[in-house]
Scaffold this motif. Sequence first.
Motif, PDB file in Angstrom:
ATOM      1  N   ASP A   1       4.313  -5.555 -10.150  1.00 36.18           N
ATOM      2  CA  ASP A   1       3.278  -5.162 -11.110  1.00 36.18           C
ATOM      3  C   ASP A   1       1.981  -4.805 -10.388  1.00 36.18           C
ATOM      4  O   ASP A   1       1.292  -3.841 -10.753  1.00 36.18           O
ATOM      5  CB  ASP A   1       3.018  -6.293 -12.109  1.00 36.18           C
ATOM      6  N   TYR A   2       1.643  -5.588  -9.367  1.00 36.24           N
ATOM      7  CA  TYR A   2       0.448  -5.312  -8.560  1.00 36.24           C
ATOM      8  C   TYR A   2       0.559  -3.941  -7.898  1.00 36.24           C
ATOM      9  O   TYR A   2      -0.387  -3.143  -7.915  1.00 36.24           O
ATOM     10  CB  TYR A   2       0.297  -6.414  -7.514  1.00 36.24           C
ATOM     11  N   ILE A   3       1.716  -3.639  -7.344  1.00 32.83           N
ATOM     12  CA  ILE A   3       1.930  -2.352  -6.675  1.00 32.83           C
ATOM     13  C   ILE A   3       1.823  -1.198  -7.666  1.00 32.83           C
ATOM     14  O   ILE A   3       1.179  -0.179  -7.397  1.00 32.83           O
ATOM     15  CB  ILE A   3       3.308  -2.343  -5.977  1.00 32.83           C
ATOM     16  N   LEU A   4       2.450  -1.351  -8.823  1.00 36.97           N
ATOM     17  CA  LEU A   4       2.501  -0.263  -9.793  1.00 36.97           C
ATOM     18  C   LEU A   4       1.181  -0.039 -10.515  1.00 36.97           C
ATOM     19  O   LEU A   4       0.911   1.070 -10.983  1.00 36.97           O
ATOM     20  CB  LEU A   4       3.601  -0.537 -10.822  1.00 36.97           C
ATOM     21  N   ASN A   5       0.360  -1.071 -10.594  1.00 40.74           N
ATOM     22  CA  ASN A   5      -0.844  -0.987 -11.419  1.00 40.74           C
ATOM     23  C   ASN A   5      -2.150  -1.065 -10.632  1.00 40.74           C
ATOM     24  O   ASN A   5      -3.221  -1.191 -11.228  1.00 40.74           O
ATOM     25  CB  ASN A   5      -0.819  -2.105 -12.470  1.00 40.74           C
ATOM     26  N   THR A   6      -2.056  -0.978  -9.305  1.00 39.27           N
ATOM     27  CA  THR A   6      -3.259  -1.062  -8.473  1.00 39.27           C
ATOM     28  C   THR A   6      -3.382   0.199  -7.636  1.00 39.27           C
ATOM     29  O   THR A   6      -2.405   0.648  -7.027  1.00 39.27           O
ATOM     30  CB  THR A   6      -3.200  -2.291  -7.539  1.00 39.27           C
ATOM     31  N   ASP A   7      -4.578   0.764  -7.612  1.00 40.54           N
ATOM     32  CA  ASP A   7      -4.808   1.960  -6.805  1.00 40.54           C
ATOM     33  C   ASP A   7      -4.611   1.630  -5.324  1.00 40.54           C
ATOM     34  O   ASP A   7      -5.045   0.562  -4.865  1.00 40.54           O
ATOM     35  CB  ASP A   7      -6.234   2.466  -7.036  1.00 40.54           C
TER      36      ASP A   7
ATOM     37  N   TRP B   1       0.824  -1.212   0.000  1.00 40.36           N
ATOM     38  CA  TRP B   1       0.000   0.000   0.000  1.00 40.36           C
ATOM     39  C   TRP B   1       0.857   1.259   0.000  1.00 40.36           C
ATOM     40  O   TRP B   1       0.627   2.186  -0.790  1.00 40.36           O
ATOM     41  CB  TRP B   1      -0.924  -0.021   1.218  1.00 40.36           C
ATOM     42  N   SER B   2       1.861   1.306   0.867  1.00 41.37           N
ATOM     43  CA  SER B   2       2.677   2.513   0.964  1.00 41.37           C
ATOM     44  C   SER B   2       3.522   2.716  -0.287  1.00 41.37           C
ATOM     45  O   SER B   2       3.712   3.852  -0.743  1.00 41.37           O
ATOM     46  CB  SER B   2       3.553   2.478   2.219  1.00 41.37           C
ATOM     47  N   LEU B   3       4.033   1.632  -0.861  1.00 41.91           N
ATOM     48  CA  LEU B   3       4.789   1.754  -2.109  1.00 41.91           C
ATOM     49  C   LEU B   3       3.898   2.252  -3.242  1.00 41.91           C
ATOM     50  O   LEU B   3       4.292   3.120  -4.028  1.00 41.91           O
ATOM     51  CB  LEU B   3       5.408   0.405  -2.487  1.00 41.91           C
ATOM     52  N   ALA B   4       2.681   1.716  -3.325  1.00 42.75           N
ATOM     53  CA  ALA B   4       1.756   2.153  -4.373  1.00 42.75           C
ATOM     54  C   ALA B   4       1.406   3.623  -4.216  1.00 42.75           C
ATOM     55  O   ALA B   4       1.377   4.388  -5.191  1.00 42.75           O
ATOM     56  CB  ALA B   4       0.489   1.296  -4.339  1.00 42.75           C
ATOM     57  N   SER B   5       1.141   4.038  -2.982  1.00 41.93           N
ATOM     58  CA  SER B   5       0.784   5.428  -2.727  1.00 41.93           C
ATOM     59  C   SER B   5       1.939   6.369  -3.051  1.00 41.93           C
ATOM     60  O   SER B   5       1.771   7.383  -3.735  1.00 41.93           O
ATOM     61  CB  SER B   5       0.364   5.591  -1.264  1.00 41.93           C
ATOM     62  N   ASN B   6       3.129   6.023  -2.576  1.00 39.35           N
ATOM     63  CA  ASN B   6       4.269   6.909  -2.798  1.00 39.35           C
ATOM     64  C   ASN B   6       4.787   6.854  -4.228  1.00 39.35           C
ATOM     65  O   ASN B   6       5.394   7.815  -4.704  1.00 39.35           O
ATOM     66  CB  ASN B   6       5.378   6.590  -1.800  1.00 39.35           C
ATOM     67  N   ALA B   7       4.542   5.755  -4.930  1.00 39.07           N
ATOM     68  CA  ALA B   7       4.917   5.690  -6.345  1.00 39.07           C
ATOM     69  C   ALA B   7       4.095   6.678  -7.166  1.00 39.07           C
ATOM     70  O   ALA B   7       4.555   7.178  -8.201  1.00 39.07           O
ATOM     71  CB  ALA B   7       4.731   4.277  -6.879  1.00 39.07           C
TER      72      ALA B   7
ATOM     73  N   ASN C   1      -8.537  -4.816  -0.639  1.00 37.65           N
ATOM     74  CA  ASN C   1      -8.120  -6.212  -0.783  1.00 37.65           C
ATOM     75  C   ASN C   1      -7.603  -6.767   0.538  1.00 37.65           C
ATOM     76  O   ASN C   1      -7.831  -7.942   0.868  1.00 37.65           O
ATOM     77  CB  ASN C   1      -7.036  -6.329  -1.853  1.00 37.65           C
ATOM     78  N   THR C   2      -6.903  -5.933   1.294  1.00 36.13           N
ATOM     79  CA  THR C   2      -6.399  -6.343   2.604  1.00 36.13           C
ATOM     80  C   THR C   2      -7.555  -6.688   3.534  1.00 36.13           C
ATOM     81  O   THR C   2      -7.555  -7.729   4.202  1.00 36.13           O
ATOM     82  CB  THR C   2      -5.550  -5.215   3.224  1.00 36.13           C
ATOM     83  N   ILE C   3      -8.550  -5.817   3.579  1.00 32.53           N
ATOM     84  CA  ILE C   3      -9.722  -6.056   4.421  1.00 32.53           C
ATOM     85  C   ILE C   3     -10.421  -7.351   4.022  1.00 32.53           C
ATOM     86  O   ILE C   3     -10.755  -8.187   4.865  1.00 32.53           O
ATOM     87  CB  ILE C   3     -10.718  -4.886   4.307  1.00 32.53           C
TER      88      ILE C   3
END
Length: 241
Positions: free
Chosen positions: A213-219, A185-191, A226-228
């Motif tokens: 790929d999941y991190i870069l391409n997922t909001d 989550w934090s990597l996706a947000s900061n990316a 998804n975590t919940i």
Amino acid sequence: MKKKILAGFFLATLICGFAFAQDSNALEAGTGTITYQAENTNTSAEEEFSFLLMNYFKDKNPSLVQVTVNFFRERQLVTEDMQMPLVGFYAELFRDKNLKEKILSEIDSLNIKSVSNFFHSVAEFDVDKFYANPEANPNVNDMFWGSFFASGKTKYLDLIIDNAVKYHDEKVDLVKFLTGDSACWSLASNAQQYKEVREHLEKSRQKGEAVIDYILNTDPDEIRLNTIFFIQEQRKNGLWQ
């Protein structure tokens, strides 16, 4: 009432007193949501402090000392949810002995014992020893982010990426799962906010192409949902109660 599971504190939200939190009771009822909990209303000092820390690695802004002092003069304490990212940030910053002495002197001049004690503890903390064998814990991701924002060193991004790759699919240990998903989550947000983070992720695909790929391409909001959902499913199956 069970304690809340605090997942993925990271600097971008915690500096201003927010927690990425998940209520275990709500999850058991099937209505789990991730909430942002504001401890107090943001002020200009808090906003300035947050912005400066999160961008310090870009320009080493010389106003850091005064902004730090202004923030803690107003805040008057270091809350628990702020501790880990601030430890990571200032422990990295205190490698510069002159800067360390200047910040400690200015903080001591505030005569706020708890704040002085916190900063002196950070000054004595052996961050290299801790980082050599870090535990799997979402709060440790926040330390890594703090150190990255203080320095821009990509080795701290690598530690967060490693947690994402190792623990994203964890199905036995809840803390390890939260470590992995808070890293994602934090990597996706900061990316989305920092080209330096996105570019390093793109260069790190060999660590785990599917996860990156999941991190870069997922909001980031979808990652939280998804975590919940996964925790809810685990609890329906009698796990992670």
